[in-house]
Design a protein around this motif. Sequence first.
Motif, PDB file in Angstrom:
ATOM      1  N   ASP A 124       0.690  -1.148   0.040  1.00 43.83           N
ATOM      2  CA  ASP A 124       0.003  -0.083   0.039  1.00 43.83           C
ATOM      3  C   ASP A 124       0.834   1.266   0.007  1.00 43.83           C
ATOM      4  OD1 ASP A 124       0.937  -0.079   2.654  1.00 43.83           O
ATOM      5  OD2 ASP A 124      -0.875  -0.009   3.763  1.00 43.83           O
ATOM      6  N   GLU A 125       2.173   1.188  -0.371  1.00 44.98           N
ATOM      7  CA  GLU A 125       3.031   2.116  -0.254  1.00 44.98           C
ATOM      8  C   GLU A 125       3.479   3.119   0.918  1.00 44.98           C
ATOM      9  OE1 GLU A 125       4.998   2.768  -3.018  1.00 44.98           O
ATOM     10  OE2 GLU A 125       4.027   1.206  -3.823  1.00 44.98           O
ATOM     11  N   ARG A 126       3.407   2.396   2.101  1.00 49.48           N
ATOM     12  CA  ARG A 126       3.719   2.856   3.262  1.00 49.48           C
ATOM     13  C   ARG A 126       4.982   2.384   3.671  1.00 49.48           C
ATOM     14  NH1 ARG A 126       2.870  -0.376   7.494  1.00 49.48           N
ATOM     15  NH2 ARG A 126       1.229  -2.069   7.111  1.00 49.48           N
ATOM     16  N   ILE A 127       5.949   3.217   4.225  1.00 44.97           N
ATOM     17  CA  ILE A 127       7.183   2.623   4.792  1.00 44.97           C
ATOM     18  C   ILE A 127       6.638   1.774   5.957  1.00 44.97           C
ATOM     19  CG2 ILE A 127       9.285   3.144   5.795  1.00 44.97           C
ATOM     20  CD1 ILE A 127       9.484   5.758   4.188  1.00 44.97           C
ATOM     21  N   VAL A 128       7.514   0.425   5.888  1.00 37.33           N
ATOM     22  CA  VAL A 128       7.164  -0.419   7.131  1.00 37.33           C
ATOM     23  C   VAL A 128       8.436  -0.553   8.138  1.00 37.33           C
ATOM     24  CG1 VAL A 128       5.423  -1.567   6.096  1.00 37.33           C
ATOM     25  CG2 VAL A 128       7.904  -2.394   5.847  1.00 37.33           C
ATOM     26  N   ILE A 129       9.669  -0.364   7.282  1.00 36.84           N
ATOM     27  CA  ILE A 129      10.837  -0.106   8.228  1.00 36.84           C
ATOM     28  C   ILE A 129      12.077   0.648   7.424  1.00 36.84           C
ATOM     29  CG2 ILE A 129      11.560  -2.485   7.543  1.00 36.84           C
ATOM     30  CD1 ILE A 129      12.652  -2.928  10.539  1.00 36.84           C
ATOM     31  N   PRO A 148       1.402 -11.292   2.891  1.00 35.65           N
ATOM     32  CA  PRO A 148       2.052 -11.504   1.660  1.00 35.65           C
ATOM     33  C   PRO A 148       1.892 -10.413   0.950  1.00 35.65           C
ATOM     34  CG  PRO A 148       0.729 -13.482   2.372  1.00 35.65           C
ATOM     35  CD  PRO A 148       0.367 -12.325   3.389  1.00 35.65           C
ATOM     36  N   GLY A 149       2.733 -10.169  -0.045  1.00 35.25           N
ATOM     37  CA  GLY A 149       2.578  -9.303  -1.149  1.00 35.25           C
ATOM     38  C   GLY A 149       3.905  -9.067  -1.809  1.00 35.25           C
ATOM     39  N   THR A 150       3.978  -7.865  -2.737  1.00 37.21           N
ATOM     40  CA  THR A 150       5.120  -7.425  -3.340  1.00 37.21           C
ATOM     41  C   THR A 150       5.557  -6.019  -2.513  1.00 37.21           C
ATOM     42  OG1 THR A 150       4.587  -8.187  -5.299  1.00 37.21           O
ATOM     43  CG2 THR A 150       6.390  -6.566  -5.236  1.00 37.21           C
ATOM     44  N   TYR A 151       6.660  -6.129  -2.093  1.00 38.17           N
ATOM     45  CA  TYR A 151       7.250  -5.110  -1.130  1.00 38.17           C
ATOM     46  C   TYR A 151       8.147  -4.517  -1.922  1.00 38.17           C
ATOM     47  CZ  TYR A 151       4.634  -6.757   2.925  1.00 38.17           C
ATOM     48  OH  TYR A 151       3.639  -7.075   3.660  1.00 38.17           O
ATOM     49  N   ARG A 152       8.522  -3.069  -1.743  1.00 43.69           N
ATOM     50  CA  ARG A 152       9.455  -2.381  -2.678  1.00 43.69           C
ATOM     51  C   ARG A 152      10.735  -1.827  -1.731  1.00 43.69           C
ATOM     52  NH1 ARG A 152       6.348   0.619  -7.379  1.00 43.69           N
ATOM     53  NH2 ARG A 152       5.884  -1.384  -8.451  1.00 43.69           N
TER      54      ARG A 152
END
Length: 181
Positions: A124-129, A148-152
């Motif tokens: 969802d385009e929020r920074i997780v770390i 699960p998902g695609t993280y950038r």
Amino acid sequence: MILQNEIWLITLLGLAAVTLGFIFVIAQAGKPTDSNRVQNTANAIRRWWFLALVVFGIGVTWATLKPFPIPDQHTPLKAAQVVNVVAHQWAWQLSRNQLEAGVPVEFRVTSADVNHGFAIYAPDERIVIQTQAMPGFTNKLLYTFRQPGTYRIRCLEYCGLEHHAMMAELEVVAAARGDQS
């Protein structure tokens, strides 16, 4: 002792010295110069309020630092998944790019050239770390992907002409059925 721990200790000792200085000044200021009962009562109330604020400050400090989000950088983190990350102008080199959701991941982040900002963005385009990628130093991050998902992975620190294109992807897959509790 590790330099970072020595700096923390020196900082805490300095804060303690300043606090003791304030306590001494308040104690000296509260000494009565006459027998005025109202003045003595006001000074006693001030002392109790100051003591309550000190105790409150210590409590808030302890409560906020107890769940400190940055793991110890000088010991193994004992994560089931490890990803070694090396930043280069203008690419990320990952030792693996597929991870399991629900299983802790240790990221060991460094740089081969200049400082970079390592950030993982959720689908969802929020920074997780995020952390810094610095030449000659490895920062460790511990994170558990819940979904699960695609993280950038993107660079957060301007590192040259192609900074805007410095991206990589992590694929987080659902945990195998036998691994779920």
